[in-house]
Design an enzyme around this catalytic site. Structure first.
Site, PDB file in Angstrom:
ATOM      1  N   THR A   1       0.748  -0.891  -0.177  1.00  0.00           N
ATOM      2  CA  THR A   1       0.558   0.162  -0.059  1.00  0.00           C
ATOM      3  C   THR A   1       0.791   1.145   0.272  1.00  0.00           C
ATOM      4  O   THR A   1       0.655   2.255  -0.152  1.00  0.00           O
ATOM      5  CB  THR A   1      -1.137   0.289   1.164  1.00  0.00           C
ATOM      6  OG1 THR A   1      -1.387  -1.423   0.904  1.00  0.00           O
ATOM      7  CG2 THR A   1      -1.947   1.076   0.859  1.00  0.00           C
TER       8      THR A   1
ATOM      9  N   HIS B   1      -1.872  14.143   5.899  1.00  0.00           N
ATOM     10  CA  HIS B   1      -2.560  14.444   6.011  1.00  0.00           C
ATOM     11  C   HIS B   1      -2.494  15.455   7.533  1.00  0.00           C
ATOM     12  O   HIS B   1      -1.700  15.259   8.256  1.00  0.00           O
ATOM     13  CB  HIS B   1      -4.321  13.506   6.421  1.00  0.00           C
ATOM     14  CG  HIS B   1      -4.729  13.312   5.259  1.00  0.00           C
ATOM     15  ND1 HIS B   1      -5.133  14.042   4.946  1.00  0.00           N
ATOM     16  CD2 HIS B   1      -4.025  11.744   4.754  1.00  0.00           C
ATOM     17  CE1 HIS B   1      -5.187  12.389   4.025  1.00  0.00           C
ATOM     18  NE2 HIS B   1      -4.898  11.365   3.646  1.00  0.00           N
TER      19      HIS B   1
ATOM     20  N   SER C   1      -5.647   4.867   5.704  1.00  0.00           N
ATOM     21  CA  SER C   1      -5.085   6.083   5.713  1.00  0.00           C
ATOM     22  C   SER C   1      -5.190   6.793   7.158  1.00  0.00           C
ATOM     23  O   SER C   1      -6.756   6.766   7.723  1.00  0.00           O
ATOM     24  CB  SER C   1      -5.951   6.720   5.152  1.00  0.00           C
ATOM     25  OG  SER C   1      -5.049   8.178   4.802  1.00  0.00           O
TER      26      SER C   1
ATOM     27  N   SER D   1       1.425   9.435   6.239  1.00  0.00           N
ATOM     28  CA  SER D   1       1.851  10.302   7.658  1.00  0.00           C
ATOM     29  C   SER D   1       2.385   9.761   8.824  1.00  0.00           C
ATOM     30  O   SER D   1       2.839  10.842   9.650  1.00  0.00           O
ATOM     31  CB  SER D   1      -0.013  11.481   7.895  1.00  0.00           C
ATOM     32  OG  SER D   1      -0.627  11.176   6.113  1.00  0.00           O
TER      33      SER D   1
ATOM     34  N   CYS E   1       5.823  10.370 -21.568  1.00  0.00           N
ATOM     35  CA  CYS E   1       5.953   8.368 -22.449  1.00  0.00           C
ATOM     36  C   CYS E   1       6.161   7.401 -21.682  1.00  0.00           C
ATOM     37  O   CYS E   1       5.927   6.502 -22.355  1.00  0.00           O
ATOM     38  CB  CYS E   1       6.980   8.912 -23.626  1.00  0.00           C
ATOM     39  SG  CYS E   1       8.481   7.968 -23.250  1.00  0.00           S
TER      40      CYS E   1
ATOM     41  N   CYS F   1      13.560   5.956 -22.642  1.00  0.00           N
ATOM     42  CA  CYS F   1      14.532   5.078 -21.461  1.00  0.00           C
ATOM     43  C   CYS F   1      13.885   3.435 -21.591  1.00  0.00           C
ATOM     44  O   CYS F   1      15.718   3.853 -20.923  1.00  0.00           O
ATOM     45  CB  CYS F   1      15.018   6.582 -21.174  1.00  0.00           C
ATOM     46  SG  CYS F   1      13.064   6.318 -19.891  1.00  0.00           S
TER      47      CYS F   1
HETATM   48  C1  LIG Z   1      -5.983   3.945  -1.760  1.00  0.00           C
HETATM   49  C2  LIG Z   1      -5.092   5.017  -0.453  1.00  0.00           C
HETATM   50  C3  LIG Z   1      -4.760   6.060  -0.078  1.00  0.00           C
HETATM   51  C4  LIG Z   1      -4.325   6.774   0.835  1.00  0.00           C
HETATM   52  N1  LIG Z   1      -3.950   7.701   1.117  1.00  0.00           N
HETATM   53  C5  LIG Z   1      -3.510   7.964   2.199  1.00  0.00           C
HETATM   54  C6  LIG Z   1      -2.475   9.345   2.205  1.00  0.00           C
HETATM   55  O1  LIG Z   1      -3.044   9.778   1.218  1.00  0.00           O
HETATM   56  N2  LIG Z   1      -2.026   9.876   3.322  1.00  0.00           N
HETATM   57  C7  LIG Z   1      -2.189   8.576   4.904  1.00  0.00           C
HETATM   58  O2  LIG Z   1      -1.215   9.343   5.158  1.00  0.00           O
HETATM   59  N3  LIG Z   1      -1.808   7.799   4.456  1.00  0.00           N
HETATM   60  C8  LIG Z   1      -2.538   6.966   3.047  1.00  0.00           C
HETATM   61  N4  LIG Z   1      -3.123   5.829   2.343  1.00  0.00           N
HETATM   62  C9  LIG Z   1      -2.743   4.877   4.212  1.00  0.00           C
HETATM   63  C10 LIG Z   1      -1.171   4.789   3.287  1.00  0.00           C
HETATM   64  O3  LIG Z   1      -1.171   3.926   2.504  1.00  0.00           O
HETATM   65  C11 LIG Z   1      -1.054   2.760   4.518  1.00  0.00           C
HETATM   66  O4  LIG Z   1      -1.636   3.368   5.531  1.00  0.00           O
HETATM   67  C12 LIG Z   1       0.301   2.674   5.087  1.00  0.00           C
HETATM   68  O5  LIG Z   1       1.000   2.992   3.357  1.00  0.00           O
HETATM   69  C13 LIG Z   1       0.490   1.319   5.126  1.00  0.00           C
HETATM   70  O6  LIG Z   1       1.463   0.982   5.559  1.00  0.00           O
HETATM   71  P1  LIG Z   1       2.096  -0.586   5.852  1.00  0.00           P
HETATM   72  O7  LIG Z   1       3.812  -0.696   5.590  1.00  0.00           O
HETATM   73  O8  LIG Z   1       1.297  -0.652   7.351  1.00  0.00           O
HETATM   74  O9  LIG Z   1       1.731  -1.538   5.003  1.00  0.00           O
HETATM   75  P2  LIG Z   1       2.107  -1.856   3.432  1.00  0.00           P
HETATM   76  O10 LIG Z   1       2.888  -0.371   2.596  1.00  0.00           O
HETATM   77  O11 LIG Z   1       1.526  -2.521   2.459  1.00  0.00           O
HETATM   78  O12 LIG Z   1       3.241  -2.587   4.270  1.00  0.00           O
HETATM   79  C14 LIG Z   1       3.390  -4.172   4.584  1.00  0.00           C
HETATM   80  C15 LIG Z   1       4.058  -5.045   3.532  1.00  0.00           C
HETATM   81  O13 LIG Z   1       4.138  -6.105   4.345  1.00  0.00           O
HETATM   82  C16 LIG Z   1       5.044  -7.437   2.810  1.00  0.00           C
HETATM   83  N5  LIG Z   1       4.404  -8.419   3.589  1.00  0.00           N
HETATM   84  C17 LIG Z   1       2.912  -8.885   2.955  1.00  0.00           C
HETATM   85  N6  LIG Z   1       3.006  -9.911   3.365  1.00  0.00           N
HETATM   86  C18 LIG Z   1       4.351 -10.798   3.541  1.00  0.00           C
HETATM   87  C19 LIG Z   1       4.770 -12.222   4.562  1.00  0.00           C
HETATM   88  N7  LIG Z   1       3.668 -12.693   4.333  1.00  0.00           N
HETATM   89  N8  LIG Z   1       6.140 -11.995   4.663  1.00  0.00           N
HETATM   90  C20 LIG Z   1       6.562 -10.834   4.522  1.00  0.00           C
HETATM   91  N9  LIG Z   1       6.237  -9.888   3.814  1.00  0.00           N
HETATM   92  C21 LIG Z   1       5.212  -9.699   4.040  1.00  0.00           C
HETATM   93  C22 LIG Z   1       4.358  -6.375   1.738  1.00  0.00           C
HETATM   94  O14 LIG Z   1       4.836  -6.922   0.808  1.00  0.00           O
HETATM   95  C23 LIG Z   1       4.383  -4.927   2.092  1.00  0.00           C
HETATM   96  O15 LIG Z   1       5.520  -4.419   1.324  1.00  0.00           O
HETATM   97  C24 LIG Z   1      -4.122   5.761   1.735  1.00  0.00           C
HETATM   98  C25 LIG Z   1      -3.956   3.930   1.154  1.00  0.00           C
HETATM   99  C26 LIG Z   1      -5.114   3.791   0.134  1.00  0.00           C
HETATM  100  C27 LIG Z   1      -4.744   2.490  -0.289  1.00  0.00           C
END
Ligand SMILES: Cc1cc2nc3c(=O)[nH]c(=O)nc-3n(C[C@H](O)[C@H](O)[C@H](O)COP(=O)(O)OP(=O)(O)OC[C@H]3O[C@@H](n4cnc5c(N)ncnc54)[C@H](O)[C@@H]3O)c2cc1C
Length: 498
Positions: free
Chosen positions: A45, A54, A356, A360, A455, A460
């Protein structure tokens, strides 16, 4: 044996690794490992979202989301400067409209007031409710149906994947280790040597096993599944898809602020915003889906996003679309982040349901996790001089004089490979020599922008493919576009149309 093992290298896992890498225990470096199932950092994500830091008026007062959003956005601002992360504090506007039924218009204005009051309680600084004329003076391309707007000047736009990469690169420079292409498939709590009271976690992946005293679950949409490997199910995570348009730079200056509509129970709604790379982004919608990896976009979703975005900014030209993408929210069956130890699993901590504003809040979530680890017995002492800076050359942003000096020092800065974004061969070689080198075309794109322009890599791409093949001593047909399996060259001597 690692002291701490983090599952997932999205922004939350990377922020936790960055924070931990600045500490030691009993005068010795703390050993930290991060595992991710993908072939690069930020492939979940954290790669596909709205890229907004935010201000913090949206989450309910008293929730973890509210506290960590406001603290996180302050920390992100500092990190962007220290770690050279592309960002711009452009501020945000939430619009209330005067078209539609009278009750809706009134309730939208009341909603702005509620957001303003909630923001004040959450500690968001400098907010203001603007009249229609004041909003249109700030943003002349807004719909004439705007009735009022909530201005939050602290909101920012950012590069989310460079944020994640910068945190993880800095953690590696401080001694943390990253293991990609490792999917965690089981966790077991084991006893130390005979007679030793200490227990540890054995984390088994599809390739190998790792032992660690403490484990952090930062697995995004998979965090529920990881939790259930060690503890009875106590929450459920549902992937919720959001789809986007990314428009050409010709549209990038239509708005200066992040433009939101009034939030609904389904989320913050469709926004229109500039990006740090000079494009315009519109999205997301919100729809449930059954598959944690299904980031396909749909024609119906695109139509919905375009229609809703035009309500805010009617003149958007969606024919200037250069890319569509979707991200998956890790929505939980409760309306807050789940950052806690898991029942019956000592030394195991969840950072789950991080929807979300998780981007942030990430640096503040990391600090919260450190508090939990400390309370769980990890005696952390700050290192005296941890690495806490990072710089990279961005040729396109340099003055003509600085460009000439650089080319004189290194002629590879004089070879522009990506003409749309003015990215030089040397910047790509720099990325290939960095602590987390890209292995794919999109990995290079995320690090230094070739292929981001109109593009989309048509010019590239082939040269970058050659540079990757040289760097890894691979045949060109072994180079991937992005995730595993995304081969580019599938047979010799074929071309489109033959
Ligand atoms: C449409 C959308 C819009 C958003 N907009 C915003 C915004 O504008 N501002 C904001 O603050 N937040 C926003 N968010 C929320 C924000 O993007 C997320 O809260 C944040 O990216 C979550 O990060 P994370 O590290 O928890 O998850 P992720 O980035 O999903 O990381 C989890 C990782 O775990 C790994 N993983 C999963 N299972 C396993 C496993 N079994 N073994 C090893 N690795 C594994 C995955 O490969 C992944 O790399 C948005 C979310 C969405 C979907």
């Amino acid at each position: 044996m690692f002291d701490v093992l983090i599952i997932g290298c999205g922004v939350v896992g990377a922020a936790a690794a960055y924070e931990l890498s600045k500490y030691q225990i009993r005068g010795k470096a703390l050993s930290v490992a991060v595992l991710d199932k993908e072939n690069d950092v930020s492939q979940g994500t954290s790669k596909a979202n709205s890229a907004i830091i935010h201000a913090g008026y949206d989450p309910p007062h008293g929730s973890l989301m509210a506290a960590l959003n406001v603290e996180g956005s302050r920390l992100v601002r500092e990190l962007c400067v220290k770690l050279d992360i592309p960002h711009r504090q452009c501020g945000s506007l939430v619009l209330a409209f005067s078209s539609g039924p009278r009750e809706t218009c009134l309730s939208e204005e009341q909603h702005l007031r509620k957001l303003f009051e909630r923001g004040e309680r959450n500690g968001v600084p400098d907010m203001e409710i603007l009249s229609r004329d004041a909003a249109l003076a700030l943003e002349p391309n807004l719909s004439g149906d705007v009735r009022a707007a909530l201005l939050a000047p602290t909101a920012m736009i950012i590069s989310p994947w460079e944020f994640t990469l910068a945190l993880m690169e800095t953690a590696l420079r401080n001694g943390a280790e990253l293991f990609l292409n490792r999917e965690v498939i089981s966790l077991k709590r084991l006893q130390g040597k005979a007679g030793d009271a200490e227990t540890f976690w054995r984390v088994t992946t599809d390739k190998d096993s790792f032992d660690a005293r403490y484990v952090i679950n930062a697995a995004g949409v998979y965090s529920g599944k990881i939790h259930n490997m060690v503890s009875p199910q106590s929450f459920e995570i549902y992937p919720y898809r959001g789809e986007y348009y990314l428009l050409d730079k010709s549209e990038g200056k239509l708005v200066n602020h992040i433009i939101f509509q009034c939030p609904t129970p389904a989320g913050k709604g469709v926004l229109v915003a500039p990006t740090v790379h000079g494009n315009l982004i519109a999205g997301p919608n919100s729809g449930s889906c059954d598959d944690e990896d299904d980031t396909a976009v749909t024609a119906a979703g695109m139509e919905e996003v375009a229609g809703k975005a035009k309500k805010s900014v009617p003149s958007i030209n969606f024919r200037a679309n250069i890319r569509n993408f979707a991200g998956l929210r890790a929505a939980a069956d409760r309306d807050d982040f789940i950052i806690a130890g898991a029942e019956g699993a000592p030394g195991f901590f969840d950072a789950a349901g991080i929807k979300s504003p998780g981007l942030s809040a990430a640096p503040a979530i990391a600090k919260r996790l450190l508090e939990l680890l400390t309370a769980g017995g990890l005696a952390l002492e700050p290192k005296e001089h941890p690495v806490d800076t990072r710089r990279r050359v961005r040729f396109a942003d340099l003055s003509p004089g600085d460009r000439i000096k650089l080319v004189q020092k290194n002629p590879a800065y004089g070879r522009v490979l990506c003409r749309c974004e003015t990215v030089t061969e040397s910047e790509i070689l720099d990325s290939l020599a960095a602590p987390i080198p890209p292995r794919t075309l999109d990995g290079v794109k995320r690090r230094c922008n070739p292929g981001m322009g109109r593009c989309q890599g048509g010019f590239c791409g082939p040269r970058i493919l050659e540079l990757l093949a040289d760097r890894y001593n691979l045949e060109p047909e072994e180079i991937l576009q992005d995730r595993s399996g995304s081969y580019i060259l599938t047979a010799e001597g074929t071309s489109i149309g033959t």
